[in-house]
Design an enzyme around this catalytic site. Structure first.
Site, mmCIF file in Angstrom:
data_model
loop_
_atom_site.group_PDB
_atom_site.id
_atom_site.type_symbol
_atom_site.label_atom_id
_atom_site.label_comp_id
_atom_site.label_asym_id
_atom_site.label_seq_id
_atom_site.Cartn_x
_atom_site.Cartn_y
_atom_site.Cartn_z
ATOM 1 N N SER A 254 0.841 -1.201 0.000
ATOM 2 C CA SER A 254 0.000 0.000 0.000
ATOM 3 C C SER A 254 0.872 1.246 0.000
ATOM 4 C CB SER A 254 -0.890 -0.003 1.239
ATOM 5 O OG SER A 254 -0.080 0.230 2.373
ATOM 6 N N LYS A 255 0.192 2.385 -0.048
ATOM 7 C CA LYS A 255 0.899 3.681 -0.090
ATOM 8 C C LYS A 255 1.879 3.824 1.070
ATOM 9 C CE LYS A 255 -1.769 6.418 -3.124
ATOM 10 N NZ LYS A 255 -3.227 6.197 -3.106
ATOM 11 N N ARG A 256 1.516 3.181 2.169
ATOM 12 C CA ARG A 256 2.362 3.241 3.362
ATOM 13 C C ARG A 256 3.790 2.734 3.057
ATOM 14 N NH1 ARG A 256 2.787 -0.661 7.121
ATOM 15 N NH2 ARG A 256 1.282 -1.939 6.012
ATOM 16 N N GLY A 258 5.403 3.305 0.390
ATOM 17 C CA GLY A 258 6.118 4.223 -0.498
ATOM 18 C C GLY A 258 5.354 4.465 -1.772
#
Ligand code: GLU
Length: 476
Positions: A254-256, A258
């Protein structure tokens, strides 16, 4: 060779093309090329609320930059266009009306609030939240009247309540999904746009798609699609659900973790060849242990048998390693072109012989182009010495060695400098580290690094002599 194999890459323009999208486009491309088929790009922009400005252009540009050409798609019209879903609304409408008329779908007038309260009740009763089917039993004539009066509505699929959907996936074989797990999917939203589920079936059929490569996350949706194919009297394509890409903790990427857009990786200095090679290996592997191979070989060797069912873990250290391999092995000209923006951003010159030589030397020492300008800066700017280096340059036999070089350096030819190194050791009587370290420190700013002939080759006689002098003068 021309075959009936037709595959499509169908991104939604909801953000920049990410590595997962690149992987899917790559498998489509490889399979189409291998089979002498056709590769189609279709833009699935039916969710207008998630539309991101520039995302469409980014997909087209990124595919071109990665060498993944499509045969039909926006700007390359074939006989199945338009290839952008928002331009196909009347086509979907026709099939939605047909589905309602045949009783496979029905208009639903429930408000968002009602649906939310139904879900809340279900959640409280520990049931899976789903539509409760209230509007299924509306009298069609009455429903039509409400539509004519302008009441807001959606159209839902009348999914069978008790049924086991059985289908074949090219990777997983026979798959069975119980209808109890499938909701009465909305196929037409109140804004007049179809949802993915309707549009994907209509378009895959009308575009004569033979194989659908898509992420495993779509597997649970397959029953809705089968239901639609049957209701419309069409034959489904062959489904190929590719394994998920997992985070290093084996969870969802996920965006977490990067920014996974291809552009972000390009900005960090990952090469096209490395990115393509790396994503190809996320879930597929040719025979043998080799890891470095290009598109041509993938086209030759791709086979469904060698696609994994299990998710593929995204391993950035492997990508770095691979990028390093390509940085060293691709033609120097290519790397000089690729490195140019990074040098420019760092305020370093990119013309002349020294640029080429500096790239040649530095490319072996970095894994991403983002690091190359830092690595090469010392070839353009004399090193700045910290206290310890100053001391080392003035201590012991260091000044003798530096003086000797100043007096004898008359070439930057690597072989000739190699001879000079031997002669210098003989003539000064200084050996090993005591000879090499001050030279490297003076030229390169560190006692460790490239060998002396390489350093002098990159710097040239004049600059090397200037640096010997600076090092000698350091404590003046
Ligand atoms: N538009 C869908 C997505 O971006 C494509 C899924 C499919 O290939 O069918 O995930």
């Amino acid at each position: 060779m021309h075959s009936d194999v037709r595959v499509r890459f169908a991104p939604s323009p909801t953000g920049m093309l990410h590595l997962g999208g690149l992987r899917m486009a790559l498998y489509d491309y490889i399979y189409a090329r291998q089979q002498g088929g056709t590769f189609i790009l279709r833009i699935e922009d039916t969710d207008q609320t998630r539309f991101v400005e520039g995302a469409f252009e980014n997909v087209v540009e990124t595919l071109a930059a990665m060498g993944i050409d499509y045969d039909e798609g926006p700007g390359r019209e074939g006989d199945c266009g338009p290839y952008v879903q928002s331009q196909r609304l009347p086509i979907y409408r026709k099939y939605i009306d047909q589905l309602v008329a045949s009783g496979h779908a029905y208009p639903c007038f429930c408000s968002k609030e009602r649906i939310e309260s139904v879900r809340e009740r279900q959640r409280a009763a520990k049931q899976d939240p789903r539509y409760d089917g209230l509007c299924r039993s509306l009298d069609p004539a009455q429903a039509q009247r409400r539509i004519d009066e302008g009441e807001e509505y959606v159209v839902r699929l009348a999914m069978p309540q008790q049924h086991t959907f059985v289908f074949y996936d090219k990777i997983r074989g026979k798959v069975e999904i119980d209808a109890a797990q499938v909701d009465d999917q909305v196929i037409l939203k109140s804004d007049g746009f179809p949802t993915y589920h309707l549009a994907v079936v209509v378009d895959d059929h009308l575009m004569r798609i033979s194989h659908v490569f898509r992420g495993e996350e779509w597997l649970p949706s397959a029953p809705k699609h089968i239901f639609l194919y049957e209701a419309l009297g069409w034959k489904p394509p062959i489904w190929v659900h590719m394994p998920l890409i997992l985070s290093p903790e084996k969870g969802k990427l996920s965006k977490r973790h990067g920014d996974f857009s291809v552009s972000a990786f390009r900005d960090k200095g990952y090469l096209r060849e490395a990115l393509v090679n790396f994503v190809a290996l996320l879930g597929w592997h040719p025979k043998g242990d080799e890891e470095i191979f290009g598109l041509e070989r993938m086209v030759k060797e791709f086979s469904f048998k060698r696609v994994n069912k299990a998710g593929a873990v995204f391993d950035i250290t492997k990508l770095d390693w691979m990028n390093g391999q390509y940085l060293r092995s691709l033609p120097l000209d290519n790397i000089c072109d690729e490195a140019r923006p990074f040098f420019e951003a760092a305020g370093l010159p990119t013309d002349g012989e020294r640029y080429i030589k500096a790239v040649a030397e530095a490319r072996g020492r970095v894994s991403r182009l983002e690091q190359i300008a830092d690595e090469a800066r010392v070839f353009f700017e004399a090193p700045r010495f910290a206290a310890a280096a100053r001391e080392a340059l003035a201590a012991d036999t260091a000044p003798t060695v530096l003086q000797w070089w100043l007096a004898h350096l008359d070439t930057d030819n690597r072989d000739a400098v190699n001879d000079l190194v031997k002669r210098g050791i003989e003539e000064t009587g200084v050996k090993g580290k005591r000879f090499y370290f001050p030279v490297r420190l003076a030229l390169y700013g560190s006692p460790h690094g490239p060998d002396i002939p390489a350093l002098i080759d990159v710097l040239g006689i004049e600059e090397a002599r200037r640096r010997f002098q600076l090092a000698l003068d350091i404590n003046k």
